[in-house]
Every structure is written in structure tokens, then in C-alpha cells.
Scaffold this active site. Structure first.
Site, mmCIF file in Angstrom:
data_model
loop_
_atom_site.group_PDB
_atom_site.id
_atom_site.type_symbol
_atom_site.label_atom_id
_atom_site.label_comp_id
_atom_site.label_asym_id
_atom_site.label_seq_id
_atom_site.Cartn_x
_atom_site.Cartn_y
_atom_site.Cartn_z
ATOM 1 N N LEU A 162 -9.120 -8.278 -16.886
ATOM 2 C CA LEU A 162 -7.691 -7.972 -17.047
ATOM 3 C C LEU A 162 -7.111 -8.704 -18.249
ATOM 4 C CD1 LEU A 162 -6.534 -7.877 -13.327
ATOM 5 C CD2 LEU A 162 -6.748 -5.977 -14.910
ATOM 6 N N GLY A 213 -10.836 -11.829 -15.556
ATOM 7 C CA GLY A 213 -11.321 -11.960 -16.939
ATOM 8 C C GLY A 213 -11.238 -10.626 -17.673
ATOM 9 N N GLU A 250 -1.774 -3.699 -14.373
ATOM 10 C CA GLU A 250 -2.359 -4.890 -15.032
ATOM 11 C C GLU A 250 -1.497 -6.131 -14.800
ATOM 12 O OE1 GLU A 250 -5.020 -4.829 -17.501
ATOM 13 O OE2 GLU A 250 -5.274 -2.667 -17.822
ATOM 14 N N TRP A 253 -4.747 3.928 -6.909
ATOM 15 C CA TRP A 253 -4.108 3.826 -8.235
ATOM 16 C C TRP A 253 -5.143 3.610 -9.319
ATOM 17 C CZ3 TRP A 253 0.365 5.778 -8.266
ATOM 18 C CH2 TRP A 253 1.310 5.497 -7.281
HETATM 19 P P1 TGC Z 1 -6.199 -17.914 -8.734
HETATM 20 O O1 TGC Z 1 -6.614 -18.809 -7.619
HETATM 21 O O2 TGC Z 1 -5.060 -18.325 -9.621
HETATM 22 O O3 TGC Z 1 -7.460 -17.630 -9.703
HETATM 23 C C1 TGC Z 1 -8.733 -17.286 -9.171
HETATM 24 C C2 TGC Z 1 -9.767 -17.607 -10.254
HETATM 25 O O4 TGC Z 1 -9.535 -16.768 -11.403
HETATM 26 C C3 TGC Z 1 -9.263 -17.569 -12.569
HETATM 27 N N1 TGC Z 1 -8.218 -16.866 -13.328
HETATM 28 C C4 TGC Z 1 -8.469 -16.148 -14.419
HETATM 29 N N2 TGC Z 1 -9.599 -15.931 -15.106
HETATM 30 C C5 TGC Z 1 -9.544 -15.125 -16.184
HETATM 31 N N3 TGC Z 1 -8.408 -14.527 -16.592
HETATM 32 C C6 TGC Z 1 -7.245 -14.703 -15.913
HETATM 33 N N4 TGC Z 1 -6.137 -14.077 -16.322
HETATM 34 C C7 TGC Z 1 -7.246 -15.555 -14.786
HETATM 35 N N5 TGC Z 1 -6.296 -15.942 -13.907
HETATM 36 C C8 TGC Z 1 -6.901 -16.748 -13.019
HETATM 37 C C9 TGC Z 1 -8.791 -18.909 -12.009
HETATM 38 O O5 TGC Z 1 -9.018 -19.934 -12.950
HETATM 39 C C10 TGC Z 1 -9.668 -19.035 -10.794
HETATM 40 O O6 TGC Z 1 -10.969 -19.391 -11.224
HETATM 41 P P2 TGC Z 1 -11.929 -20.336 -10.312
HETATM 42 O O7 TGC Z 1 -13.101 -20.652 -11.174
HETATM 43 O O8 TGC Z 1 -11.091 -21.539 -9.961
HETATM 44 O O9 TGC Z 1 -12.268 -19.529 -9.111
HETATM 45 O O10 TGC Z 1 -5.927 -16.472 -8.123
HETATM 46 P P3 TGC Z 1 -4.784 -15.952 -7.140
HETATM 47 O O11 TGC Z 1 -5.439 -15.246 -6.002
HETATM 48 O O12 TGC Z 1 -3.810 -17.054 -6.808
HETATM 49 O O13 TGC Z 1 -4.055 -14.823 -8.036
HETATM 50 C C11 TGC Z 1 -3.323 -15.150 -9.138
HETATM 51 C C12 TGC Z 1 -2.622 -13.877 -9.682
HETATM 52 C C13 TGC Z 1 -1.491 -13.444 -8.780
HETATM 53 C C14 TGC Z 1 -2.051 -14.265 -11.036
HETATM 54 C C15 TGC Z 1 -3.633 -12.724 -9.834
HETATM 55 O O14 TGC Z 1 -4.100 -12.283 -8.627
HETATM 56 C C16 TGC Z 1 -3.079 -11.549 -10.591
HETATM 57 O O15 TGC Z 1 -3.127 -11.512 -11.822
HETATM 58 N N6 TGC Z 1 -2.546 -10.508 -9.872
HETATM 59 C C17 TGC Z 1 -2.166 -9.249 -10.517
HETATM 60 C C18 TGC Z 1 -3.163 -8.174 -10.155
HETATM 61 C C19 TGC Z 1 -3.418 -7.230 -11.276
HETATM 62 O O16 TGC Z 1 -3.123 -7.491 -12.440
HETATM 63 N N7 TGC Z 1 -4.049 -6.133 -10.952
HETATM 64 C C20 TGC Z 1 -4.423 -5.177 -11.963
HETATM 65 C C21 TGC Z 1 -5.341 -4.126 -11.394
HETATM 66 S S1 TGC Z 1 -6.217 -3.241 -12.647
HETATM 67 C C22 TGC Z 1 -5.066 -2.300 -13.395
HETATM 68 O O17 TGC Z 1 -3.910 -2.340 -13.148
HETATM 69 C C23 TGC Z 1 -5.603 -1.390 -14.424
HETATM 70 S S2 TGC Z 1 -4.448 -0.333 -15.146
HETATM 71 C C24 TGC Z 1 -5.484 0.350 -16.267
HETATM 72 C C25 TGC Z 1 -4.852 1.171 -17.266
HETATM 73 O O18 TGC Z 1 -4.640 2.364 -16.981
HETATM 74 O O19 TGC Z 1 -4.620 0.659 -18.404
HETATM 75 P P1 FAD Z 2 2.882 -4.870 -5.041
HETATM 76 O O1 FAD Z 2 1.881 -5.921 -5.290
HETATM 77 O O2 FAD Z 2 3.080 -4.409 -3.656
HETATM 78 O O3 FAD Z 2 4.278 -5.376 -5.632
HETATM 79 C C1 FAD Z 2 5.529 -4.756 -5.284
HETATM 80 C C2 FAD Z 2 6.646 -5.607 -5.901
HETATM 81 O O4 FAD Z 2 6.604 -6.923 -5.345
HETATM 82 C C3 FAD Z 2 6.503 -5.778 -7.420
HETATM 83 O O5 FAD Z 2 7.767 -5.737 -8.023
HETATM 84 C C4 FAD Z 2 5.921 -7.171 -7.561
HETATM 85 O O6 FAD Z 2 6.255 -7.785 -8.804
HETATM 86 C C5 FAD Z 2 6.577 -7.881 -6.382
HETATM 87 N N1 FAD Z 2 5.801 -9.053 -5.967
HETATM 88 C C6 FAD Z 2 4.560 -9.093 -5.411
HETATM 89 N N2 FAD Z 2 4.184 -10.351 -5.211
HETATM 90 C C7 FAD Z 2 5.199 -11.142 -5.622
HETATM 91 C C8 FAD Z 2 5.417 -12.550 -5.691
HETATM 92 N N3 FAD Z 2 4.479 -13.414 -5.298
HETATM 93 N N4 FAD Z 2 6.602 -12.981 -6.183
HETATM 94 C C9 FAD Z 2 7.534 -12.113 -6.623
HETATM 95 N N5 FAD Z 2 7.398 -10.785 -6.599
HETATM 96 C C10 FAD Z 2 6.237 -10.307 -6.110
HETATM 97 N N6 FAD Z 2 -5.365 -0.714 -10.380
HETATM 98 C C11 FAD Z 2 -6.713 -0.796 -10.572
HETATM 99 O O7 FAD Z 2 -7.400 -1.575 -9.929
HETATM 100 N N7 FAD Z 2 -7.317 0.011 -11.490
HETATM 101 C C12 FAD Z 2 -6.639 0.924 -12.231
HETATM 102 O O8 FAD Z 2 -7.233 1.614 -13.061
HETATM 103 C C13 FAD Z 2 -5.221 1.029 -12.026
HETATM 104 N N8 FAD Z 2 -4.517 1.980 -12.691
HETATM 105 C C14 FAD Z 2 -3.187 2.172 -12.379
HETATM 106 C C15 FAD Z 2 -2.512 3.264 -12.910
HETATM 107 C C16 FAD Z 2 -1.187 3.496 -12.564
HETATM 108 C C17 FAD Z 2 -0.482 4.706 -13.101
HETATM 109 C C18 FAD Z 2 -0.507 2.610 -11.704
HETATM 110 C C19 FAD Z 2 0.938 2.813 -11.330
HETATM 111 C C20 FAD Z 2 -1.184 1.525 -11.168
HETATM 112 C C21 FAD Z 2 -2.531 1.307 -11.481
HETATM 113 N N9 FAD Z 2 -3.264 0.267 -10.867
HETATM 114 C C22 FAD Z 2 -4.617 0.170 -11.075
HETATM 115 C C23 FAD Z 2 -2.636 -0.558 -9.859
HETATM 116 C C24 FAD Z 2 -1.714 -1.655 -10.400
HETATM 117 O O9 FAD Z 2 -2.447 -2.679 -10.989
HETATM 118 C C25 FAD Z 2 -0.839 -2.138 -9.261
HETATM 119 O O10 FAD Z 2 0.098 -1.117 -8.981
HETATM 120 C C26 FAD Z 2 -0.140 -3.449 -9.582
HETATM 121 O O11 FAD Z 2 -1.054 -4.506 -9.706
HETATM 122 C C27 FAD Z 2 0.920 -3.813 -8.536
HETATM 123 O O12 FAD Z 2 0.428 -3.678 -7.238
HETATM 124 P P2 FAD Z 2 1.264 -2.821 -6.139
HETATM 125 O O13 FAD Z 2 1.587 -1.506 -6.746
HETATM 126 O O14 FAD Z 2 0.484 -2.855 -4.895
HETATM 127 O O15 FAD Z 2 2.616 -3.600 -5.999
#
Ligand code: TGC
Ligand code: FAD
Length: 392
Positions: A247, A245, A371, A169
Site C-alpha cells: 500500500l 508495504g 488505500e 471492493w
Molecule cells: P500496525 O500495528 O500499525 O502495523 C502492523 C505492521 O505493519 C507495519 N506498517 C507498515 N509497513 C509498511 N508500510 C506501511 N504503511 C506500514 N504501516 C505499518 C508496522 O511497522 C508493523 O510492523 P511489525 O514488524 O511491527 O509487525 O497495524 P494496525 O493494525 O494498527 O493498522 C494500522 C493502520 C490502521 C494504519 C492500517 O491498518 C491501515 O493502513 N489501514 C487502512 C487499510 C487500507 O489502506 N486498505 C487498503 C486496501 S487496498 C485498496 O484500497 C486498493 S485500491 C486500489 C486501486 O484501485 O487503486
Molecule cells: P470503514 O473502515 O468501515 O470506514 C468507514 C468510516 O469510518 C471512514 O470514514 C473511516 O475513515 C472511518 N473510520 C474507521 N476507523 C476509524 C478510526 N479508527 N478513527 C476514525 N475514523 C475511522 N480494497 C482492496 O483490498 N483491494 C482493492 O483493489 C480495493 N479497491 C477498491 C475500489 C473501490 C472503488 C473502493 C471504493 C474501495 C476499494 N477497496 C479495495 C477497499 C478500500 O480500501 C476500503 O473501502 C477502505 O480501506 C475503507 O474501508 P471501508 O470501506 O470498510 O470503510
């Protein structure tokens, strides 16, 4: 060809909260979107193709790394200007804003914040000018919302490391020259590495068949014993806080960006409701249509004030990641709801490419997931207000 007649809603005179420079930046990007994006975006989305030629214009307006210091090729701008840029670009299309978000917040920002001086000098100016495009690899096939359990890892091999694993993704992956990749070292710590296209064993297969973000290229990153020079590892960050950070930066941009998509849907629905006659009257004269429009402008106005206030806090270095999460989730949620209501107001025309509604709606189905999903951001807010962590 779609004729862009967009007029920005501003029910509470929020414009008065922006400086002249911020308004100039916004208006410049808006004019560019009207001229370069709106006339072509529908065709590219229908074809499922990223309009690569837009990279030059985005770079020229400073949309790649607007807050990165000028000495590294960035714009040296404040965060409200950055937000307004994202609002205008996403008013055109979420996929184009994605490209700007990834380049600026997910590739340039980590190189600037965590990179060595050599890494900054080598990559940032080229990324700012669009000569090189980047992508960000965090998500894996089995680890999306919980990236801390990622499998991708590298082993020490003298002057280089050997990387294995896969990301999926990944926005911009199919054409990116550079990839910021997060993987575990031998101690199990998450580290960031810069990969370049052409490294042996590094491939970026494209993901096909998306119904959403069709004008954005998405792909995988596959690492098969890739030899990465040690000088490509970020020296200044370790652990999940590195990618999180980045993100926080990108999520802030999405909070503004999704609002742009919402404004476009509202603007189109408002105009259509005054032009479309049914039962001898404009459909905007019916109470049920007015309810929809009144709710839309209310939510847009609330979101405008929320992101503006967040921008002030970010500019003063006082914003928390939790506040950014709330704004990202809120803007995307209201934008999705508004796009669905706007679709209704457009009747059958709402499903066609003659209006931007369906494209925005489908795009937002990705924006609500990437994100950090809607529910993950709710849990981040829940953790903030209760002090109790639902993830552990
Ligand atoms: P957790 O133990 O809570 O935190 C680990 C360390 O990270 C620090 N921290 C942050 N720092 C900066 N910004 C934030 N938003 C932060 N949130 C937490 C925290 O203080 C800790 O630091 P340290 O010094 O104690 O080590 O971590 P966890 O494993 O329990 O996870 C928490 C959770 C679920 C919120 C996190 O994993 C999360 O945000 N999950 C969502 C994943 C996500 O957003 N993936 C995005 C992939 S990239 C993408 O989607 C790009 S799309 C691009 C586009 O096309 O626009
Ligand atoms: P999952 O984590 O498997 O989640 C599935 C469902 O379960 C969701 O509804 C979620 O909310 C729910 N869920 C999961 N955990 C919990 C919980 N603890 N409690 C309650 N509900 C929960 N990633 C990158 O790294 N870089 C990119 O550039 C990037 N670009 C993207 C572009 C597109 C078009 C898309 C669709 C995704 C992209 N992503 C990228 C990935 C994106 O960040 C992930 O899809 C997203 O973080 C969710 O992960 P997942 O799809 O594996 O869903």
C-alpha cells in the site's frame, strides 16, 4: 467527442526539477492519454465499463511495474518517473490509474518483494506485458480500515492449503487472471497467496451500481474451500506489514495521480472562465472566479512540490510510510476541492460529460476512501507527530 486541449499548469517551473528522461516518459504517457483515453473515457464511464483495450497501450509504455527490475519485465525506472506516469494516467481517469496501480504496486510489487524466484519468473513478465492482469484482496466485508482483524484464513492440507473467506471492493477482480490474497494461517499470521482464475471454489462476482470509478471494474473475491498449492504462498513475508508495504507503494502513486486529476479540472476551468461570457464579460474577469482559480493553482503548486520532494526521498530510500500517507491524503483532498470548485465555474455544463469535471469529482470520492481513508491517513500523521497511537 471530447476534444482534449489540456495544458499542464506549472506556476513554479517545477519542470526544471525533472530530468530529460522523466519528462520524456511523462510526455509519452500524456500523448497516449490524449489520443487513447480522453476521446473514449466518458462513454465508457457513462456505460459503467472498463475499457479493456487500453491494457495493451499501458503495458507497452511500461506502466505496469515501472520500478520493477528489467530482468523481470519491469521498467527499471526511478520513482519520480513512476509518479509522473500515474499523474498523466489519472489526468485521463482515476479508474485507469487504478488498473495500473493495482497491477504494478499491489500485484507485481509483492511478488517481486516477497515472492520466491519461481514465483517472480512465472508471474512478473506476464503481468508486465498485460498478458495476465492481477488484483489485490485485502479488504473484507467486515474489515476495511482495520485489515488486521480479517477473517479469511487457510488450513494446511499436505501439499496444498485450503482457503476460505471473502474479499470485497476489489479493483479489477471481475477480469483478473491472478489475485494476490491476504489471509491468516493456522497460527493467525497474515500471509500472502497467489490465486489463479479457474481454481475450484474461487469466484469473482462483479459489484454493480457504483456512481464513482465507473470505468474501473470492481468485484468480490469469494473463497469456498479453494485448494491453493503451497508453492503459491509468499515465502518472504508474514504479518500486516506485507500488505501495508504494497500500500505504501501504491499510495505514493496516488499522491501523484490525484494531482493529475486536479490539474485537468483546473486547466478546464481556466479555459472555460476565459471563453464563457456572462454580463458581457468573460466569467474569469469576476473577482470570485479569480479567487477560485488562484486558490486552485496555489494548492496544485504546493502539491507538485510535495510529491516531487517525496519522490526524491523515495528514490534515496529515505521516505517513511507516514510521509507517503501525508502526500496521498493531501493530493486527494486538494483534487476533490478543486474538482468541486471547477464544477462551479463550469456552471450547468460542469455536470455534463462534455467536460471531464464531474467524472473526476465522482472518481475522487473513491480515491479519498481507498488505500486508506482521508481520516486514517490523518491519524497516521497524528501518530507520527505525537508518538501516540489512536488505533489501539
Ligand atoms: P500496525 O500495528 O500499525 O502495523 C502492523 C505492521 O505493519 C507495519 N506498517 C507498515 N509497513 C509498511 N508500510 C506501511 N504503511 C506500514 N504501516 C505499518 C508496522 O511497522 C508493523 O510492523 P511489525 O514488524 O511491527 O509487525 O497495524 P494496525 O493494525 O494498527 O493498522 C494500522 C493502520 C490502521 C494504519 C492500517 O491498518 C491501515 O493502513 N489501514 C487502512 C487499510 C487500507 O489502506 N486498505 C487498503 C486496501 S487496498 C485498496 O484500497 C486498493 S485500491 C486500489 C486501486 O484501485 O487503486
Ligand atoms: P470503514 O473502515 O468501515 O470506514 C468507514 C468510516 O469510518 C471512514 O470514514 C473511516 O475513515 C472511518 N473510520 C474507521 N476507523 C476509524 C478510526 N479508527 N478513527 C476514525 N475514523 C475511522 N480494497 C482492496 O483490498 N483491494 C482493492 O483493489 C480495493 N479497491 C477498491 C475500489 C473501490 C472503488 C473502493 C471504493 C474501495 C476499494 N477497496 C479495495 C477497499 C478500500 O480500501 C476500503 O473501502 C477502505 O480501506 C475503507 O474501508 P471501508 O470501506 O470498510 O470503510
Amino acid at each position: 467527442m471530447y476534444h482534449d486541449r489540456f495544458q499542464q499548469p506549472d506556476y513554479y517551473q517545477v519542470d526544471e526539477l525533472f530530468t530529460d528522461e522523466q519528462k520524456l516518459i511523462r510526455d509519452t504517457v500524456r500523448a497516449w492519454v490524449k489520443k487513447e483515453v480522453s476521446p473514449i473515457i466518458e462513454e465508457y464511464a457513462q456505460r459503467g465499463e472498463f475499457p479493456k483495450h487500453l491494457i495493451k497501450g499501458l503495458a507497452e509504455m511500461g506502466c505496469f511495474g515501472p520500478t520493477i527490475p528489467v530482468e523481470y519485465g519491469g521498467g527499471g525506472l526511478d520513482s519520480i518517473s513512476y509518479g509522473l506516469m500515474m499523474q498523466e494516467i489519472e489526468r485521463g481517469d482515476s479508474g485507469i490509474r487504478s488498473t495500473a496501480s493495482v497491477q504494478g504496486s499491489l500485484v507485481m510489487y509483492p511478488i517481486y518483494a516477497y515472492g520466491s524466484e519461481d514465483q517472480r519468473k512465472k508471474y512478473l513478465p506476464r503481468l508486465a506485458s498485460g498478458e495476465w492482469m492481477g488484483c489485490f484482496g485485502l479488504t473484507e466485508p467486515d474489515y476495511g480500515s482495520n485489515p488486521s482483524d480479517m477473517i479469511s484464513n487457510y488450513k494446511d492440507a499436505g501439499d496444498h492449503v485450503v482457503l476460505n473467506g471473502a474479499k470485497m471492493w476489489i479493483s479489477n477482480a471481475p477480469f483478473a487472471d491472478v489475485a494476490v490474497v491476504w489471509a491468516k494461517d493456522e497460527a493467525g499470521d497474515i500471509r500472502g497467496l497467489i490465486l489463479e482464475r479457474g481454481m475450484k471454489g474461487f469466484t469473482t462476482p462483479e459489484t454493480h451500481g457504483k456512481w464513482s470509478l465507473r470505468a474501473s471494474a470492481t468485484g468480490e473475491l469469494v473463497f469456498d474451500n479453494v485448494q491453493v498449492p503451497k508453492e503459491n504462498i509468499f515465502p518472504n513475508v508474514k504479518g500486516l506489514k506485507g500488505p501495508l508495504g504494497c500500500l505504501t507503494k501504491a499510495r505514493y502513486g496516488i499522491a501523484w495521480g490525484a494531482l493529475g486529476a486536479a490539474m485537468d479540472c483546473y486547466d478546464s476551468a481556466l479555459r472555460y472562465s476565459k471563453e464563457r461570457i456572462q454580463f458581457g464579460k468573460p466569467i474569469g474577469s469576476f473577482q470570485l472566479t479569480q479567487k477560485k482559480l488562484a486558490e486552485m493553482i496555489t494548492e496544485i503548486t504546493k502539491a507538485q512540490l510535495l510529491v516531487w520532494r517525496l519522490g526524491v526521498l523515495v528514490n534515496e530510500n529515505r521516505a517513511t510510510p507516514g510521509q507517503v500517507s501525508m502526500a496521498k491524503r493531501n493530493s486527494v483532498e486538494i483534487a476533490l476541492n478543486i474538482s468541486r470548485e471547477a464544477r462551479q465555474i463550469h456552471g450547468g455544463m460542469g455536470i455534463t460529460g462534455e467536460y471531464p469535471i464531474m467524472r473526476h469529482m465522482m472518481n475522487l470520492e473513491s480515491v479519498v476512501t481507498y488505500e486508506g481513508t482521508h481520516d486514517i491517513h490523518l491519524l497516521i500523521t497524528g501518530m507520527d507527530v505525537t508518538g501516540l497511537n489512536a488505533f489501539k
